[in-house]
Design a protein around this motif. Structure first.
Motif, mmCIF file in Angstrom:
data_model
loop_
_atom_site.group_PDB
_atom_site.id
_atom_site.type_symbol
_atom_site.label_atom_id
_atom_site.label_comp_id
_atom_site.label_asym_id
_atom_site.label_seq_id
_atom_site.Cartn_x
_atom_site.Cartn_y
_atom_site.Cartn_z
ATOM 1 N N GLN A 3 0.835 -1.203 0.000
ATOM 2 C CA GLN A 3 0.000 0.000 0.000
ATOM 3 C C GLN A 3 0.867 1.250 0.000
ATOM 4 N N SER A 4 1.984 1.204 0.717
ATOM 5 C CA SER A 4 2.883 2.359 0.765
ATOM 6 C C SER A 4 3.432 2.679 -0.625
ATOM 7 N N SER A 5 3.765 1.651 -1.379
ATOM 8 C CA SER A 5 4.288 1.854 -2.738
ATOM 9 C C SER A 5 3.203 2.366 -3.675
ATOM 10 N N LEU A 6 1.999 1.853 -3.527
ATOM 11 C CA LEU A 6 0.884 2.333 -4.347
ATOM 12 C C LEU A 6 0.627 3.815 -4.085
ATOM 13 N N THR A 7 0.661 4.205 -2.820
ATOM 14 C CA THR A 7 0.442 5.610 -2.468
ATOM 15 C C THR A 7 1.557 6.486 -3.035
ATOM 16 N N GLY A 9 3.592 5.817 -5.552
ATOM 17 C CA GLY A 9 3.491 5.810 -7.013
ATOM 18 C C GLY A 9 2.365 6.701 -7.504
ATOM 19 N N ALA A 10 1.248 6.697 -6.790
ATOM 20 C CA ALA A 10 0.110 7.550 -7.166
ATOM 21 C C ALA A 10 0.463 9.030 -7.034
ATOM 22 N N ILE A 11 1.196 9.374 -5.981
ATOM 23 C CA ILE A 11 1.644 10.764 -5.816
ATOM 24 C C ILE A 11 2.533 11.163 -6.991
ATOM 25 N N MET A 12 3.457 10.305 -7.325
ATOM 26 C CA MET A 12 4.386 10.567 -8.414
ATOM 27 C C MET A 12 3.652 10.740 -9.748
ATOM 28 N N PHE A 13 2.835 9.757 -10.095
ATOM 29 C CA PHE A 13 2.116 9.792 -11.366
ATOM 30 C C PHE A 13 1.200 11.005 -11.454
ATOM 31 N N THR A 14 0.465 11.284 -10.378
ATOM 32 C CA THR A 14 -0.445 12.435 -10.366
ATOM 33 C C THR A 14 0.328 13.733 -10.559
ATOM 34 N N GLY A 15 1.450 13.864 -9.876
ATOM 35 C CA GLY A 15 2.283 15.058 -10.036
ATOM 36 C C GLY A 15 2.780 15.216 -11.454
ATOM 37 N N GLY A 68 13.019 -1.253 -1.065
ATOM 38 C CA GLY A 68 12.068 -1.904 -1.966
ATOM 39 C C GLY A 68 10.802 -1.084 -2.156
ATOM 40 N N ALA A 69 10.303 -0.501 -1.081
ATOM 41 C CA ALA A 69 9.096 0.332 -1.182
ATOM 42 C C ALA A 69 9.361 1.537 -2.074
ATOM 43 N N GLY A 70 10.520 2.158 -1.939
ATOM 44 C CA GLY A 70 10.865 3.321 -2.772
ATOM 45 C C GLY A 70 11.015 2.954 -4.236
ATOM 46 N N ILE A 71 11.658 1.830 -4.494
ATOM 47 C CA ILE A 71 11.853 1.382 -5.883
ATOM 48 C C ILE A 71 10.516 0.978 -6.499
ATOM 49 N N GLU A 72 9.708 0.263 -5.736
ATOM 50 C CA GLU A 72 8.391 -0.149 -6.229
ATOM 51 C C GLU A 72 7.520 1.072 -6.537
ATOM 52 N N ALA A 73 7.559 2.065 -5.674
ATOM 53 C CA ALA A 73 6.790 3.297 -5.911
ATOM 54 C C ALA A 73 7.259 3.985 -7.184
ATOM 55 N N THR A 74 8.564 3.985 -7.402
ATOM 56 C CA THR A 74 9.115 4.595 -8.623
ATOM 57 C C THR A 74 8.547 3.927 -9.866
ATOM 58 N N VAL A 75 8.587 2.620 -9.890
ATOM 59 C CA VAL A 75 8.073 1.885 -11.049
ATOM 60 C C VAL A 75 6.579 2.155 -11.230
ATOM 61 N N LEU A 76 5.840 2.175 -10.119
ATOM 62 C CA LEU A 76 4.396 2.402 -10.196
ATOM 63 C C LEU A 76 4.045 3.837 -10.596
ATOM 64 N N VAL A 120 10.990 5.874 -18.956
ATOM 65 C CA VAL A 120 11.094 4.753 -18.022
ATOM 66 C C VAL A 120 12.526 4.631 -17.492
ATOM 67 N N ILE A 121 13.500 4.644 -18.394
ATOM 68 C CA ILE A 121 14.898 4.491 -17.975
ATOM 69 C C ILE A 121 15.329 5.658 -17.092
ATOM 70 N N GLU A 122 15.050 6.870 -17.546
ATOM 71 C CA GLU A 122 15.439 8.070 -16.796
ATOM 72 C C GLU A 122 14.729 8.134 -15.441
ATOM 73 N N GLY A 123 13.437 7.883 -15.432
ATOM 74 C CA GLY A 123 12.664 7.946 -14.198
ATOM 75 C C GLY A 123 13.058 6.873 -13.204
ATOM 76 N N CYS A 124 13.240 5.643 -13.692
ATOM 77 C CA CYS A 124 13.615 4.553 -12.788
ATOM 78 C C CYS A 124 15.023 4.755 -12.234
ATOM 79 N N ALA A 125 15.949 5.176 -13.058
ATOM 80 C CA ALA A 125 17.308 5.432 -12.565
ATOM 81 C C ALA A 125 17.285 6.514 -11.488
ATOM 82 N N SER A 126 16.568 7.595 -11.739
ATOM 83 C CA SER A 126 16.468 8.672 -10.749
ATOM 84 C C SER A 126 15.774 8.191 -9.476
#
Length: 147
Positions: A3-7, A9-15, A68-76, A120-126
């Motif tokens: 749930q933490s990663s979903l939240t 990731g949602a913040i990131m995508f929405t922004g 893991g939560a940070g990386i998962e959020a990035t991908v999401l 994807v590459i730039e965002g995931c690396a960052s």
């Protein structure tokens, strides 16, 4: 899926999405330097995911769970935005794809798929680097019961 990663990731995508829409509305899509503002959304999403994971797990929180939560959020957060960009450049505003091809270095090689892939590459690396960096801070400020 945490749930933490979903939240986060949602913040990131929405922004990303809202910022893109605002830039389009203001006619600023061509100002490449404004993309640096996306880093704020990335940091907010990664930090939120790690913080929520730490809060949820309490004393059971480990370095790798936070990472893991940070990386998962990035991908999401990054993947759906890349899909949006692919759709946008392919069908919504193909004229912008023409602009990119004409004004970017090596632009004649860029396709909507390649633009999405670069995101994807730039965002995931960052995001991976940000998750690692944030975890250094969190690790230093996490008290354990045996200490």
């Amino acid at each position: 899926m945490r749930q933490s990663s979903l939240t986060g990731g949602a913040i990131m995508f929405t922004g990303y999405l809202l910022f893109f829409i605002i830039m389009r509305a203001l006619g600023l899509l061509e100002v490449v330097e404004l993309r640096a503002i996306n880093f704020i959304f990335l940091i907010a999403g990664v930090y939120t995911a790690i913080s929520l994971e730490k809060k949820h797990l309490g004393w059971g929180f480990t370095y790798f769970q936070g990472l893991g939560a940070g990386i998962e959020a990035t991908v999401l957060g990054v993947m759906p935005f890349a899909v949006f960009i692919f759709v946008y450049l392919s069908w919504i505003d193909p004229e912008f794809m023409v602009y990119i091809r004409e004004h970017e270095p090596l632009g004649h090689y860029i396709t909507p798929f390649m633009a999405a892939f670069v995101i994807v590459i730039e965002g995931c690396a960052s995001g991976f680097i940000s998750a690692y960096t944030i975890m250094q801070y969190v690790k230093a400020h996490t008290a354990h019961p045996h200490e």
